[in-house]
Design a protein around this motif. Structure first.
Motif, PDB file in Angstrom:
ATOM      1  N   PHE A  25       0.843  -1.188   0.000  1.00 33.16           N
ATOM      2  CA  PHE A  25       0.000   0.000   0.000  1.00 33.16           C
ATOM      3  C   PHE A  25       0.880   1.240   0.000  1.00 33.16           C
ATOM      4  CE2 PHE A  25      -2.084  -3.223   2.612  1.00 33.16           C
ATOM      5  CZ  PHE A  25      -3.300  -3.368   1.956  1.00 33.16           C
ATOM      6  N   ARG A  26       0.309   2.332  -0.480  1.00 30.38           N
ATOM      7  CA  ARG A  26       0.909   3.636  -0.202  1.00 30.38           C
ATOM      8  C   ARG A  26       0.358   4.123   1.125  1.00 30.38           C
ATOM      9  NH1 ARG A  26      -0.469   7.886  -4.087  1.00 30.38           N
ATOM     10  NH2 ARG A  26      -2.144   6.511  -4.811  1.00 30.38           N
ATOM     11  N   LEU A  27       1.166   4.842   1.854  1.00 31.58           N
ATOM     12  CA  LEU A  27       0.785   5.382   3.159  1.00 31.58           C
ATOM     13  C   LEU A  27       1.247   6.827   3.199  1.00 31.58           C
ATOM     14  CD1 LEU A  27      -0.215   4.892   6.094  1.00 31.58           C
ATOM     15  CD2 LEU A  27       2.090   4.120   6.647  1.00 31.58           C
ATOM     16  N   ARG A  28       0.354   7.741   3.560  1.00 35.20           N
ATOM     17  CA  ARG A  28       0.750   9.143   3.546  1.00 35.20           C
ATOM     18  C   ARG A  28       0.210   9.876   4.763  1.00 35.20           C
ATOM     19  NH1 ARG A  28      -2.902  10.586  -1.809  1.00 35.20           N
ATOM     20  NH2 ARG A  28      -4.945  10.522  -0.788  1.00 35.20           N
ATOM     21  N   THR A  29       0.952  10.876   5.156  1.00 37.51           N
ATOM     22  CA  THR A  29       0.586  11.681   6.317  1.00 37.51           C
ATOM     23  C   THR A  29       0.216  13.090   5.861  1.00 37.51           C
ATOM     24  OG1 THR A  29       2.893  12.328   6.656  1.00 37.51           O
ATOM     25  CG2 THR A  29       2.112  10.392   7.863  1.00 37.51           C
ATOM     26  N   GLY A  30      -0.436  13.822   6.761  1.00 33.46           N
ATOM     27  CA  GLY A  30      -0.761  15.217   6.516  1.00 33.46           C
ATOM     28  C   GLY A  30       0.217  16.111   7.252  1.00 33.46           C
ATOM     29  N   LYS A  31      -0.303  17.159   7.865  1.00 29.82           N
ATOM     30  CA  LYS A  31       0.577  18.147   8.488  1.00 29.82           C
ATOM     31  C   LYS A  31       1.134  17.693   9.834  1.00 29.82           C
ATOM     32  CE  LYS A  31      -3.203  20.786  10.620  1.00 29.82           C
ATOM     33  NZ  LYS A  31      -3.845  22.117  10.714  1.00 29.82           N
ATOM     34  N   LYS A  32       0.564  16.626  10.404  1.00 33.67           N
ATOM     35  CA  LYS A  32       1.026  16.124  11.694  1.00 33.67           C
ATOM     36  C   LYS A  32       1.833  14.842  11.522  1.00 33.67           C
ATOM     37  CE  LYS A  32      -1.901  15.925  15.026  1.00 33.67           C
ATOM     38  NZ  LYS A  32      -3.135  15.587  15.799  1.00 33.67           N
ATOM     39  N   SER A  33       2.689  14.553  12.484  1.00 36.86           N
ATOM     40  CA  SER A  33       3.379  13.269  12.512  1.00 36.86           C
ATOM     41  C   SER A  33       2.337  12.169  12.671  1.00 36.86           C
ATOM     42  CB  SER A  33       4.369  13.219  13.675  1.00 36.86           C
ATOM     43  OG  SER A  33       5.375  14.200  13.525  1.00 36.86           O
ATOM     44  N   GLY A  34       2.607  10.996  12.105  1.00 34.32           N
ATOM     45  CA  GLY A  34       1.655   9.897  12.162  1.00 34.32           C
ATOM     46  C   GLY A  34       2.261   8.674  12.831  1.00 34.32           C
ATOM     47  N   LEU A  35       1.445   7.651  12.935  1.00 34.09           N
ATOM     48  CA  LEU A  35       1.873   6.391  13.543  1.00 34.09           C
ATOM     49  C   LEU A  35       1.251   5.236  12.784  1.00 34.09           C
ATOM     50  CD1 LEU A  35       3.163   4.751  15.935  1.00 34.09           C
ATOM     51  CD2 LEU A  35       0.943   4.958  17.066  1.00 34.09           C
ATOM     52  N   LEU A  36       2.063   4.214  12.499  1.00 31.74           N
ATOM     53  CA  LEU A  36       1.585   2.956  11.942  1.00 31.74           C
ATOM     54  C   LEU A  36       1.680   1.896  13.030  1.00 31.74           C
ATOM     55  CD1 LEU A  36       0.829   0.988   9.596  1.00 31.74           C
ATOM     56  CD2 LEU A  36       3.296   0.764   9.191  1.00 31.74           C
ATOM     57  N   SER A  37       0.600   1.168  13.238  1.00 35.47           N
ATOM     58  CA  SER A  37       0.563   0.106  14.240  1.00 35.47           C
ATOM     59  C   SER A  37       0.198  -1.199  13.549  1.00 35.47           C
ATOM     60  CB  SER A  37      -0.479   0.442  15.319  1.00 35.47           C
ATOM     61  OG  SER A  37      -0.487  -0.528  16.337  1.00 35.47           O
ATOM     62  N   VAL A  38       0.987  -2.265  13.792  1.00 36.26           N
ATOM     63  CA  VAL A  38       0.780  -3.558  13.141  1.00 36.26           C
ATOM     64  C   VAL A  38       0.785  -4.651  14.208  1.00 36.26           C
ATOM     65  CG1 VAL A  38       1.679  -5.210  11.446  1.00 36.26           C
ATOM     66  CG2 VAL A  38       1.931  -2.750  11.040  1.00 36.26           C
ATOM     67  N   PHE A  39      -0.218  -5.547  14.164  1.00 37.00           N
ATOM     68  CA  PHE A  39      -0.292  -6.624  15.154  1.00 37.00           C
ATOM     69  C   PHE A  39      -1.135  -7.756  14.578  1.00 37.00           C
ATOM     70  CE2 PHE A  39      -3.223  -3.173  15.959  1.00 37.00           C
ATOM     71  CZ  PHE A  39      -4.467  -3.782  16.010  1.00 37.00           C
ATOM     72  N   ASN A  40      -1.046  -8.933  15.213  1.00 38.42           N
ATOM     73  CA  ASN A  40      -1.822 -10.067  14.706  1.00 38.42           C
ATOM     74  C   ASN A  40      -3.147 -10.216  15.441  1.00 38.42           C
ATOM     75  OD1 ASN A  40      -0.399 -11.088  17.052  1.00 38.42           O
ATOM     76  ND2 ASN A  40      -0.936 -13.151  16.402  1.00 38.42           N
ATOM     77  N   GLU A  41      -4.133 -10.735  14.716  1.00 43.15           N
ATOM     78  CA  GLU A  41      -5.453 -11.029  15.260  1.00 43.15           C
ATOM     79  C   GLU A  41      -5.744 -12.508  15.012  1.00 43.15           C
ATOM     80  OE1 GLU A  41      -7.866  -6.867  14.592  1.00 43.15           O
ATOM     81  OE2 GLU A  41      -7.904  -8.336  12.976  1.00 43.15           O
ATOM     82  N   TYR A  42      -6.672 -13.067  15.754  1.00 45.51           N
ATOM     83  CA  TYR A  42      -6.969 -14.487  15.606  1.00 45.51           C
ATOM     84  C   TYR A  42      -8.406 -14.738  16.020  1.00 45.51           C
ATOM     85  CZ  TYR A  42      -5.017 -13.401  20.125  1.00 45.51           C
ATOM     86  OH  TYR A  42      -4.722 -12.763  21.301  1.00 45.51           O
ATOM     87  N   LEU A  43      -9.022 -15.707  15.359  1.00 45.64           N
ATOM     88  CA  LEU A  43     -10.419 -16.039  15.656  1.00 45.64           C
ATOM     89  C   LEU A  43     -10.507 -16.849  16.935  1.00 45.64           C
ATOM     90  CD1 LEU A  43     -11.932 -16.990  12.180  1.00 45.64           C
ATOM     91  CD2 LEU A  43     -12.529 -15.032  13.595  1.00 45.64           C
ATOM     92  N   HIS A  44     -11.428 -16.462  17.798  1.00 48.05           N
ATOM     93  CA  HIS A  44     -11.591 -17.171  19.065  1.00 48.05           C
ATOM     94  C   HIS A  44     -12.999 -16.912  19.592  1.00 48.05           C
ATOM     95  CE1 HIS A  44     -10.428 -19.071  22.816  1.00 48.05           C
ATOM     96  NE2 HIS A  44     -11.012 -18.071  23.461  1.00 48.05           N
ATOM     97  N   SER A  45     -13.550 -17.880  20.294  1.00 38.27           N
ATOM     98  CA  SER A  45     -14.848 -17.725  20.937  1.00 38.27           C
ATOM     99  C   SER A  45     -14.760 -18.228  22.361  1.00 38.27           C
ATOM    100  CB  SER A  45     -15.932 -18.494  20.182  1.00 38.27           C
ATOM    101  OG  SER A  45     -17.169 -18.386  20.871  1.00 38.27           O
ATOM    102  N   TYR A  46     -15.282 -17.459  23.299  1.00 43.11           N
ATOM    103  CA  TYR A  46     -15.259 -17.836  24.699  1.00 43.11           C
ATOM    104  C   TYR A  46     -16.450 -18.714  25.079  1.00 43.11           C
ATOM    105  CZ  TYR A  46     -11.506 -14.586  25.752  1.00 43.11           C
ATOM    106  OH  TYR A  46     -10.298 -13.944  25.791  1.00 43.11           O
ATOM    107  N   LYS A  47     -17.500 -18.716  24.252  1.00 44.01           N
ATOM    108  CA  LYS A  47     -18.718 -19.427  24.620  1.00 44.01           C
ATOM    109  C   LYS A  47     -19.089 -20.437  23.541  1.00 44.01           C
ATOM    110  CE  LYS A  47     -20.560 -15.515  27.248  1.00 44.01           C
ATOM    111  NZ  LYS A  47     -21.664 -14.547  27.390  1.00 44.01           N
ATOM    112  N   GLU A  48     -19.514 -21.607  23.965  1.00 45.61           N
ATOM    113  CA  GLU A  48     -19.914 -22.651  23.035  1.00 45.61           C
ATOM    114  C   GLU A  48     -21.112 -22.189  22.221  1.00 45.61           C
ATOM    115  OE1 GLU A  48     -21.236 -27.371  23.125  1.00 45.61           O
ATOM    116  OE2 GLU A  48     -20.636 -26.334  24.963  1.00 45.61           O
ATOM    117  N   GLY A  49     -21.025 -22.401  20.919  1.00 40.62           N
ATOM    118  CA  GLY A  49     -22.118 -22.024  20.044  1.00 40.62           C
ATOM    119  C   GLY A  49     -22.096 -20.587  19.579  1.00 40.62           C
ATOM    120  N   VAL A  50     -21.150 -19.798  20.101  1.00 41.66           N
ATOM    121  CA  VAL A  50     -21.038 -18.398  19.697  1.00 41.66           C
ATOM    122  C   VAL A  50     -20.021 -18.282  18.570  1.00 41.66           C
ATOM    123  CG1 VAL A  50     -20.397 -16.070  20.416  1.00 41.66           C
ATOM    124  CG2 VAL A  50     -21.667 -17.559  21.975  1.00 41.66           C
ATOM    125  N   GLU A  51     -20.387 -17.578  17.527  1.00 40.06           N
ATOM    126  CA  GLU A  51     -19.505 -17.410  16.379  1.00 40.06           C
ATOM    127  C   GLU A  51     -18.193 -16.762  16.809  1.00 40.06           C
ATOM    128  OE1 GLU A  51     -18.733 -17.851  12.259  1.00 40.06           O
ATOM    129  OE2 GLU A  51     -20.464 -18.508  13.438  1.00 40.06           O
TER     130      GLU A  51
END
Length: 275
Positions: free
Chosen positions: A80-106
């Motif tokens: 991707f291209r990534l661009r900032t405006g007049k202020k300093s910016g921040l990029l944050s990257v992390f992993n996500e994963y599918l999980h359910s705490y309750k039986e039968g819940v998506e």
């Protein structure tokens, strides 16, 4: 491990474990971003989340986004291209994963629960090599669930570019309540936690669950949540959900409070000694 990593960074056996990868961005600048990752066979369905603050991703059709999910098996490599405006910016990257705490819940994508964390294994010019745990890794300190590279290269000026910054004046605001327990994290760590929070894991913090219960019946939406934190969206023009009311609730339950759009710490909890 996650209890400690809530504060942003943890040292165990000489390994520096992060809650996410953060890249500071210069104002009025354009970058090329490339992310590639692989997921260990047998681990939970996984994705990588890219979020930008005071910056935006420019997609192939010239549409812009400030949050993108790349899903294993569908988009393990993207640029991707990534661009900032007049202020300093921040990029944050992390992993996500599918999980359910309750039986039968998506299952839903979540982040910052269990033993998840990120280790930067090498920095090479503009490229960061990383490895991640999922919520319940096969081996807690192996960091083998996800491996990949993130490359962010400055390519030119975006001097004439501007986009509407988040303003305090908007009636719709998001606030992140964080229970830091017996710790006393500094402002930067709290803002990092708030801006990276994703998914909707069921909070286990008594203070956070009590807060959610007190908001029942009011006009609010849970945007994201984790073991010890919740981000809610409210209309601050409503007398029941003003910013003052949010700060008051944070103080009442000794919670840290971050105004997400402006990355502003509104309340810092006192350090509570262990009982």
């Amino acid at each position: 491990m996650r209890t400690e990593l809530r504060q942003g960074e943890l040292e165990i056996e000489g390994i520096t474990i992060e809650s996410r990868i953060g890249v500071d961005l210069e104002p009025h600048t354009e970058y090329n971003l490339n992310l590639e990752f692989a997921v260990r066979q047998g681990t939970a369905p996984t994705a990588m989340r890219l979020k930008s603050y005071s910056a935006e991703f420019v997609l192939f059709d010239n549409e812009t986004e400030n949050s993108i999910r790349l899903t294993d098996g569908v988009s393990n490599s993207a640029s991707f291209r990534l661009r900032t405006g007049k202020k300093s910016g921040l990029l944050s990257v992390f992993n996500e994963y599918l999980h359910s705490y309750k039986e039968g819940v998506e299952p839903a994508y979540e982040y910052m629960t269990g033993d998840s964390g990120i280790v930067i294994t090498k920095r090479e010019d503009d490229t960061i090599h990383f490895a991640c745990n999922n919520r319940s890794p096969r081996e807690q300190l192996a960091f083998e669930d996800v491996t990949g590279t993130l490359t962010v290269t400055k390519v030119g000026s975006a001097e004439n570019h501007s986009f509407a910054p988040a303003e305090d004046g908007s009636p719709i605001q998001q606030y992140c309540f964080i229970d830091s327990g017996d710790e006393a994290p500094d402002e930067k760590k709290l803002v990092d936690i708030a801006t990276a929070l994703s998914g909707k894991a069921s909070p286990t913090s008594e203070a956070v669950t009590t807060l959610i219960g007190r908001l029942e019946g009011l006009n609010f939406t849970i945007i994201s949540s984790a073991d010890n934190a919740v981000t809610v969206e409210v209309d601050i023009s409503d007398e029941d959900t003003t910013e003052f009311a949010m700060v008051d609730e944070a103080r009442l339950w000794n919670l840290n409070l971050v105004k997400v759009k402006t990355r502003t710490l509104l309340n810092q909890s006192t350090n509570r000694p262990e009982s």
